[in-house]
Design a protein around this motif. Sequence first.
Motif, PDB file in Angstrom:
ATOM      1  N   LEU A 119       0.838  -1.209   0.000  1.00  0.00           N
ATOM      2  CA  LEU A 119       0.000   0.000   0.000  1.00  0.00           C
ATOM      3  C   LEU A 119       0.873   1.259   0.000  1.00  0.00           C
ATOM      4  N   PHE A 120       1.934   1.237   0.807  1.00  0.00           N
ATOM      5  CA  PHE A 120       2.856   2.372   0.875  1.00  0.00           C
ATOM      6  C   PHE A 120       3.492   2.632  -0.486  1.00  0.00           C
ATOM      7  N   THR A 121       3.942   1.568  -1.147  1.00  0.00           N
ATOM      8  CA  THR A 121       4.602   1.701  -2.455  1.00  0.00           C
ATOM      9  C   THR A 121       3.638   2.253  -3.499  1.00  0.00           C
ATOM     10  N   MET A 122       2.408   1.743  -3.507  1.00  0.00           N
ATOM     11  CA  MET A 122       1.401   2.235  -4.467  1.00  0.00           C
ATOM     12  C   MET A 122       1.118   3.716  -4.248  1.00  0.00           C
ATOM     13  N   ARG A 123       1.089   4.131  -2.999  1.00  0.00           N
ATOM     14  CA  ARG A 123       0.828   5.553  -2.708  1.00  0.00           C
ATOM     15  C   ARG A 123       1.981   6.424  -3.205  1.00  0.00           C
ATOM     16  N   GLN A 124       3.226   5.931  -3.069  1.00  0.00           N
ATOM     17  CA  GLN A 124       4.383   6.709  -3.521  1.00  0.00           C
ATOM     18  C   GLN A 124       4.406   6.832  -5.043  1.00  0.00           C
ATOM     19  N   ILE A 125       4.009   5.781  -5.728  1.00  0.00           N
ATOM     20  CA  ILE A 125       3.999   5.799  -7.193  1.00  0.00           C
ATOM     21  C   ILE A 125       2.996   6.822  -7.717  1.00  0.00           C
ATOM     22  N   ARG A 126       1.851   6.930  -7.025  1.00  0.00           N
ATOM     23  CA  ARG A 126       0.784   7.823  -7.487  1.00  0.00           C
ATOM     24  C   ARG A 126       0.982   9.275  -7.051  1.00  0.00           C
TER      25      ARG A 126
ATOM     26  N   SER B 146       2.384  13.043  -6.464  1.00  0.00           N
ATOM     27  CA  SER B 146       3.160  14.013  -7.237  1.00  0.00           C
ATOM     28  C   SER B 146       4.420  14.439  -6.487  1.00  0.00           C
ATOM     29  N   ASP B 147       4.352  14.433  -5.160  1.00  0.00           N
ATOM     30  CA  ASP B 147       5.518  14.743  -4.319  1.00  0.00           C
ATOM     31  C   ASP B 147       5.664  13.607  -3.294  1.00  0.00           C
ATOM     32  N   PRO B 148       6.256  12.472  -3.715  1.00  0.00           N
ATOM     33  CA  PRO B 148       6.262  11.281  -2.849  1.00  0.00           C
ATOM     34  C   PRO B 148       7.102  11.461  -1.595  1.00  0.00           C
ATOM     35  N   PHE B 149       6.677  10.817  -0.538  1.00  0.00           N
ATOM     36  CA  PHE B 149       7.424  10.794   0.719  1.00  0.00           C
ATOM     37  C   PHE B 149       8.759  10.072   0.514  1.00  0.00           C
ATOM     38  N   LEU B 150       8.739   8.978  -0.224  1.00  0.00           N
ATOM     39  CA  LEU B 150       9.948   8.250  -0.618  1.00  0.00           C
ATOM     40  C   LEU B 150       9.795   7.891  -2.092  1.00  0.00           C
ATOM     41  N   ASP B 151      10.630   8.452  -2.927  1.00  0.00           N
ATOM     42  CA  ASP B 151      10.491   8.268  -4.370  1.00  0.00           C
ATOM     43  C   ASP B 151      11.030   6.903  -4.780  1.00  0.00           C
ATOM     44  N   VAL B 152      10.136   5.974  -5.071  1.00  0.00           N
ATOM     45  CA  VAL B 152      10.540   4.612  -5.419  1.00  0.00           C
ATOM     46  C   VAL B 152      10.998   4.515  -6.871  1.00  0.00           C
ATOM     47  N   ARG B 153      11.035   5.657  -7.581  1.00  0.00           N
ATOM     48  CA  ARG B 153      11.581   5.634  -8.941  1.00  0.00           C
ATOM     49  C   ARG B 153      13.060   5.266  -8.950  1.00  0.00           C
ATOM     50  N   VAL B 154      13.704   5.307  -7.787  1.00  0.00           N
ATOM     51  CA  VAL B 154      15.112   4.910  -7.736  1.00  0.00           C
ATOM     52  C   VAL B 154      15.297   3.481  -8.228  1.00  0.00           C
ATOM     53  N   PHE B 155      14.266   2.660  -8.082  1.00  0.00           N
ATOM     54  CA  PHE B 155      14.379   1.260  -8.503  1.00  0.00           C
ATOM     55  C   PHE B 155      14.168   1.076 -10.003  1.00  0.00           C
ATOM     56  N   GLN B 156      13.842   2.170 -10.713  1.00  0.00           N
ATOM     57  CA  GLN B 156      13.808   2.088 -12.167  1.00  0.00           C
ATOM     58  C   GLN B 156      15.224   2.032 -12.745  1.00  0.00           C
ATOM     59  N   ASN B 157      16.170   2.441 -11.940  1.00  0.00           N
ATOM     60  CA  ASN B 157      17.573   2.393 -12.362  1.00  0.00           C
ATOM     61  C   ASN B 157      18.121   1.001 -12.054  1.00  0.00           C
TER      62      ASN B 157
END
Length: 374
Positions: free
Chosen positions: A136-143, A145-156
Amino acid sequence: MIQAAGAGIIMPLMMSVVMFIFPADKRGSAMGLIGLAMIFAPAIAPTLSGFVIEYVSWRWLFIGLIPLVGVVILLAYKFLINVSEGSEAKLDVVSVILSTVSFGLILYGFSHAGGHGWDDTLVLISVIVGISVLVLFTMRQIRASDPFLDVRVFQNKTFTMTSLINIIVTMMLYADMILLPIYLQDGRGFTALDAGLLLLPGALVNAFLSPITGKMYDRYGARPLFIIGLIFVIPSMWAVTDLTEATTYTFLMVRTIFLRIGLSFITMPLNTAGLNALPKELITHGTAVNNTVRQIAGAVGTAVVVTIYTAQSTDYTSQLASQGVTEKVRELASIFASCQSYYFMMVLAIIALVITLFTPLKSSVPLEGEEGVH
């Protein structure tokens, strides 16, 4: 929990500061110097704490920190300055609650699995609910606009793969720091101080090699260092899969030195390689993820190795009882269980080597303003 909140702020912040104030081609050396400080303190801690426990009182492990914290606060007030532009960010309270509950339950479940077993109801509920809340936390960060923890780091891919290696290395480090003293104290009758003294030389070697490996990272890159490090780590794990009552203290000390030499080629270069692969705007999120990954990996590694140790010790005790063995049952079971646990850690080291060979560690370092993933 209050102490952990402070550490949760300080450790990622330290990494972020290094990444901001040093250019990409100097970060390895800087992180190596930071590694000297980070590793030297834990290096002397087991010996010092063993001495305190044996000759004073365990309470002084905590009382003794108070003057050190006071000195740090004074130095920080006098010398620390802001190194980056501040920004107004709205605190996402829901994300704070979700992250606290998810990581808290996962850590709680794994930490208790070692003592209570994986069939314990509370352990299973903690891990399952923790993972569910983490989703749930991860889904909220993905959606957001200003995430608490930007999980886009794992796109790298580089950051993701180095995070996997980080998990494995941290699991091995924590597990060895737990398992070796158990073998020494339960299996061989050594004191807590003896166990701490055995770990000290290797940890000191690790600390003082850290600046050297940092400079080598700047010159040669991450992959050669990881491979050299694992070439030291894998035999070091194999060397203690055949422990006996006659295994010498000196042999274990030399083995631990070799293990720590290997880890010095991995630990700080690993963090540098992962963070260097990220664009500048994601570095703070990357350091936060790194810190979280290490904490969870440490708890998981400890829980798994203690679970293996406990299960093997119990089975071997039953075998000895069926054979009519009554003397030194606990010691023999402890030695056997330690050997089996180190087999598991050797396999982890081999897996880390395989991941290293498939990790794109030569990707270029993103410059400020550059987009995306390399």
